[in-house]
Design a protein around this motif. Sequence first.
Motif, PDB file in Angstrom:
ATOM      1  N   VAL A 152      -3.696   2.175  -3.367  1.00  0.00           N
ATOM      2  CA  VAL A 152      -3.323   2.045  -2.059  1.00  0.00           C
ATOM      3  C   VAL A 152      -2.052   2.607  -1.898  1.00  0.00           C
ATOM      4  N   ALA A 153      -1.698   3.497  -2.299  1.00  0.00           N
ATOM      5  CA  ALA A 153      -0.675   4.422  -2.627  1.00  0.00           C
ATOM      6  C   ALA A 153       0.022   4.894  -3.968  1.00  0.00           C
ATOM      7  N   ILE A 154       1.556   6.248  -3.301  1.00  0.00           N
ATOM      8  CA  ILE A 154       1.193   7.039  -4.731  1.00  0.00           C
ATOM      9  C   ILE A 154       2.951   7.515  -4.431  1.00  0.00           C
ATOM     10  N   PRO A 194      -5.014  -5.308  -1.096  1.00  0.00           N
ATOM     11  CA  PRO A 194      -5.111  -4.962  -2.633  1.00  0.00           C
ATOM     12  C   PRO A 194      -5.660  -3.389  -3.244  1.00  0.00           C
ATOM     13  N   GLY A 195      -5.363  -3.523  -3.810  1.00  0.00           N
ATOM     14  CA  GLY A 195      -4.966  -2.540  -4.783  1.00  0.00           C
ATOM     15  C   GLY A 195      -3.918  -2.437  -5.395  1.00  0.00           C
TER      16      GLY A 195
END
Length: 68
Positions: free
Chosen positions: A39-41, A57-58
Amino acid sequence: MAGIRQMTGGRRILVEADRLGLTALQELVSQGPLTPTVVAIFPLRQTSEAQSSKSGPGKTVLTVVSRG
């Protein structure tokens, strides 16, 4: 696959946090049967922002750049 146990329904797995388990996990991702949801980096220096940005979620991924 050694180092990995499949949980109920085939939707979750448990990976031992050792070389064998992480190598097996990498193989599953590279071969395609396991697709992680990211979902994010964030770069490692933004760890605090990454922790506070959880949205749904993720997984949130921290990137590490090797120097040298």
